[in-house]
Design a protein around this motif. Sequence first.
Motif, PDB file in Angstrom:
ATOM      1  N   ARG A 197      -2.175  -5.067  -4.530  1.00  0.00           N
ATOM      2  CA  ARG A 197      -0.931  -5.797  -4.278  1.00  0.00           C
ATOM      3  C   ARG A 197       0.279  -4.876  -4.405  1.00  0.00           C
ATOM      4  O   ARG A 197       1.173  -4.886  -3.536  1.00  0.00           O
ATOM      5  N   ASP A 198       0.317  -4.075  -5.461  1.00  0.00           N
ATOM      6  CA  ASP A 198       1.444  -3.148  -5.627  1.00  0.00           C
ATOM      7  C   ASP A 198       1.496  -2.142  -4.479  1.00  0.00           C
ATOM      8  O   ASP A 198       2.582  -1.779  -4.002  1.00  0.00           O
ATOM      9  N   LYS A 199       0.319  -1.715  -4.033  1.00  0.00           N
ATOM     10  CA  LYS A 199       0.267  -0.730  -2.949  1.00  0.00           C
ATOM     11  C   LYS A 199       0.842  -1.310  -1.655  1.00  0.00           C
ATOM     12  O   LYS A 199       1.698  -0.684  -1.013  1.00  0.00           O
ATOM     13  N   VAL A 200       0.383  -2.491  -1.272  1.00  0.00           N
ATOM     14  CA  VAL A 200       0.844  -3.036   0.010  1.00  0.00           C
ATOM     15  C   VAL A 200       2.286  -3.517  -0.071  1.00  0.00           C
ATOM     16  O   VAL A 200       3.009  -3.515   0.932  1.00  0.00           O
ATOM     17  N   GLN A 201       2.728  -3.918  -1.255  1.00  0.00           N
ATOM     18  CA  GLN A 201       4.107  -4.398  -1.390  1.00  0.00           C
ATOM     19  C   GLN A 201       5.111  -3.279  -1.118  1.00  0.00           C
ATOM     20  O   GLN A 201       6.246  -3.545  -0.700  1.00  0.00           O
ATOM     21  N   THR A 202       4.713  -2.037  -1.353  1.00  0.00           N
ATOM     22  CA  THR A 202       5.609  -0.905  -1.101  1.00  0.00           C
ATOM     23  C   THR A 202       5.305  -0.222   0.230  1.00  0.00           C
ATOM     24  O   THR A 202       5.845   0.845   0.522  1.00  0.00           O
ATOM     25  N   SER A 203       4.450  -0.840   1.040  1.00  0.00           N
ATOM     26  CA  SER A 203       4.067  -0.250   2.324  1.00  0.00           C
ATOM     27  C   SER A 203       4.963  -0.758   3.446  1.00  0.00           C
ATOM     28  O   SER A 203       5.820  -1.633   3.248  1.00  0.00           O
ATOM     29  N   ALA A 233       6.854 -18.496  11.368  1.00  0.00           N
ATOM     30  CA  ALA A 233       8.240 -18.365  10.901  1.00  0.00           C
ATOM     31  C   ALA A 233       8.373 -17.293   9.825  1.00  0.00           C
ATOM     32  O   ALA A 233       9.445 -16.704   9.653  1.00  0.00           O
ATOM     33  N   ARG A 234       7.282 -17.024   9.101  1.00  0.00           N
ATOM     34  CA  ARG A 234       7.318 -15.972   8.072  1.00  0.00           C
ATOM     35  C   ARG A 234       7.568 -14.605   8.703  1.00  0.00           C
ATOM     36  O   ARG A 234       8.059 -13.690   8.030  1.00  0.00           O
ATOM     37  N   VAL A 249       7.373 -10.907   4.040  1.00  0.00           N
ATOM     38  CA  VAL A 249       8.027 -10.960   2.737  1.00  0.00           C
ATOM     39  C   VAL A 249       6.940 -11.314   1.720  1.00  0.00           C
ATOM     40  O   VAL A 249       5.905 -11.887   2.083  1.00  0.00           O
ATOM     41  N   PRO A 250       7.105 -10.970   0.455  1.00  0.00           N
ATOM     42  CA  PRO A 250       6.061 -11.233  -0.538  1.00  0.00           C
ATOM     43  C   PRO A 250       5.645 -12.705  -0.586  1.00  0.00           C
ATOM     44  O   PRO A 250       6.466 -13.611  -0.421  1.00  0.00           O
ATOM     45  N   TRP A 270      -2.660  -9.111  -0.037  1.00  0.00           N
ATOM     46  CA  TRP A 270      -1.770  -9.526  -1.130  1.00  0.00           C
ATOM     47  C   TRP A 270      -2.568  -9.989  -2.344  1.00  0.00           C
ATOM     48  O   TRP A 270      -2.147  -9.800  -3.488  1.00  0.00           O
ATOM     49  N   MET A 271      -3.725 -10.602  -2.080  1.00  0.00           N
ATOM     50  CA  MET A 271      -4.570 -11.091  -3.165  1.00  0.00           C
ATOM     51  C   MET A 271      -5.531 -10.023  -3.694  1.00  0.00           C
ATOM     52  O   MET A 271      -6.436 -10.329  -4.470  1.00  0.00           O
ATOM     53  N   GLY A 272      -5.332  -8.766  -3.284  1.00  0.00           N
ATOM     54  CA  GLY A 272      -6.149  -7.675  -3.805  1.00  0.00           C
ATOM     55  C   GLY A 272      -7.511  -7.562  -3.170  1.00  0.00           C
ATOM     56  O   GLY A 272      -8.375  -6.859  -3.702  1.00  0.00           O
ATOM     57  N   VAL A 273      -7.728  -8.230  -2.043  1.00  0.00           N
ATOM     58  CA  VAL A 273      -9.040  -8.232  -1.392  1.00  0.00           C
ATOM     59  C   VAL A 273      -9.028  -7.240  -0.231  1.00  0.00           C
ATOM     60  O   VAL A 273      -8.262  -7.402   0.720  1.00  0.00           O
ATOM     61  N   PRO A 274      -9.869  -6.204  -0.273  1.00  0.00           N
ATOM     62  CA  PRO A 274      -9.938  -5.270   0.852  1.00  0.00           C
ATOM     63  C   PRO A 274     -10.373  -5.988   2.131  1.00  0.00           C
ATOM     64  O   PRO A 274     -11.166  -6.939   2.082  1.00  0.00           O
ATOM     65  N   VAL A 275      -9.862  -5.526   3.258  1.00  0.00           N
ATOM     66  CA  VAL A 275     -10.187  -6.104   4.563  1.00  0.00           C
ATOM     67  C   VAL A 275     -10.803  -5.021   5.432  1.00  0.00           C
ATOM     68  O   VAL A 275     -10.259  -3.918   5.540  1.00  0.00           O
ATOM     69  N   VAL A 276     -11.919  -5.349   6.061  1.00  0.00           N
ATOM     70  CA  VAL A 276     -12.558  -4.433   7.005  1.00  0.00           C
ATOM     71  C   VAL A 276     -12.355  -4.984   8.404  1.00  0.00           C
ATOM     72  O   VAL A 276     -12.630  -6.169   8.657  1.00  0.00           O
ATOM     73  N   THR A 277     -11.871  -4.154   9.319  1.00  0.00           N
ATOM     74  CA  THR A 277     -11.644  -4.601  10.688  1.00  0.00           C
ATOM     75  C   THR A 277     -12.292  -3.646  11.664  1.00  0.00           C
ATOM     76  O   THR A 277     -12.438  -2.446  11.391  1.00  0.00           O
TER      77      THR A 277
END
Length: 660
Positions: free
Chosen positions: A629-635, A316-317, A451-452, A569-576
């Motif tokens: 967090r600031d970076k992804v929030q404006t992405s 639903a998010r 959404v945040p 969002w929690m500042g943790v880099p993700v590798v995929t």
Amino acid sequence: MARELDQSQREEYLDRVRDILIGMMMGEVEARVLDIESLLRDHPTQAEVYYLLGLAAWRMNDSGRAIQWLNQAHEIDSQCREYADALAVIYSRSGKLHDGLYFAKLATVLEPHPDIQPLLPMDLSNYFVALSQAKPSRHYVDALVDYNRHRWQSVISECEKELRINREHALCYDLLGRACLHTGDFEKARDALNAAIHLAPDTAEHRIALGEALLHMGAFQESRAAFAVALELAPEELWVATRARFAADFHDDGPDGDAYRAELDAKIAECARLAREESADALSQDDDDGTPSPRHPGDRVTVALVSNALCEGEPARLLEPLLRHHDRNRLQFRLYQQSILEDGTNAHLKVLGESCRRVFDISDDIMSIIMGGDQVDVLVDSCGYTENARPLLTALHAAPVQVGWLSPPAGIGQPGIDVVFSDAATVEADRKCLAEGQRIVLLTNGLLAYVPFDLMPDPGEPPLAQGNGPSFGGIADPAYLGDACVALWSAVLEATPGSRLILGNVANLTQIARDSIFAKFDAAGLGGRLSFHESRYDSRRDPTYYQGIDVYLDASPVNGIHETAESLWMGVPVVTLKGPRRAGVMGASLLDNAGCGDWIAADKDGFVAIAQSLVKDANTLAAVRSGLRDKVQTSKLFDAKAFSAAFAVGIEKAMSGVSD
């Protein structure tokens, strides 16, 4: 066998029994339960104690437990008429008339209790009144209601009560198993579903649910076998084939897995063809080539959004930002709700759409007629092949143009879907998997937007900056941890001295699941570097998990979605690792739209190298964490307005016949 008491002990014991009995007859049931438990500790072999336990269970609306205790009292003292009378009444009122009649007949030749009169309350003393009031147990009905309301623990409780009354209730075992799937107790789900299969071996539904339980236990071959039996039992049922196909994405890549998925895709196409032939409504639409009817300039596009996620939960998010920000001058959303649940989220989403219909109990043929009456221009299916999906509705081509979005397979190969929404990260993989007649429309702002996460805590320092060795994270769901994923993550650990892997990110994880996962890494010689996050919650994920890891490793060949967004969002880099199918490129899609494309690997070596580079320097990692967090929030990933506008453009392209 009851232990003999001397005269003084017997009198003291009977006085306690009478006192408890009088209290319960006066309505003091819960208050007297502790007294009964004390009596049981002192006199565990006396029949009257178990009779009192049965009476308390009956008063507390647990007929199954009441029968269990009363049967034990009867076994200890088979000559007491009151125990048989009580069993006759409770069995009969629960709809077990054969058992009730047996105990009613037996009571006629037994003797009343010699020391306590009256022992039997009025409501348990008249078999013939109970016979006239006989009805099926309410426990199963209540469990069904609670299941539709997503009250999983209540479902489990009511099913267990029902099964204490009736051990031959296959549908109740099935419902119990499916509720346990939702709580994450996959072993209990497996056992319940095996019991259902034992009682009703020719029912495909039980096999499908069992296959899903085994999948989440990491038993991939056994899961595949369960789906195979379901397909044999229901060879023409489209929903059976689609559920098997949904699970097939979790199997490791390779020639065998690809061949299996291709076989299921062919099965789905054949089932859809047969369904269309059997549908009179579909026959009348067979000549419809999907070309939209003429429209007047300025007309709003009517979009039917079919969803089984219009209620509280992670999917639903992803619906909320689309509905909240859509341009009502260009689009109007008509929501078609596949679930019965109505909660606060459901009410909120209804307000954001122009209208909402609950259609969970409406046939696909009738749904097609309804959508025609609603003058739907574009049907957007967000159910895919998940539980409570409507694959037959799209196969019947209920709308002039049909789009797949959100849930696997996102329309790719899905019968009746004309347009697949893709983005820059997924388009290459999507093109290779399209069915004949399908086309791609690119969404310029990504496939989804968040959404945040306002309720999640601040990121904090990475563990590496606190003087610890590198801590990698990953999902603790065995369904994601096939051989390929274990090998991928193991390669990261082996290449990073002193590192460890902390698995979590799930609401609940049983000990059996932990042991299964541990065994896979132990076989690679890395069991000593594996641990599990101990969550504070039983029913939802714990956001503090991210504070204990430095880098999150995405799963493969099926990527996470919400897990990746939460990690960022929690500042943790993700590798995929970018895979060959949509299920394995969603991580790349999210990272690309979050402005983190540097963390997308093209192969296993690249995955290991990116993970190593991120934990190479504690200060650099701390800087990444503090600003992520600031970076992804404006992405793009969190730009809901831009996403909704791009979605509208995609709908208009779909209607115009444009493809990218």
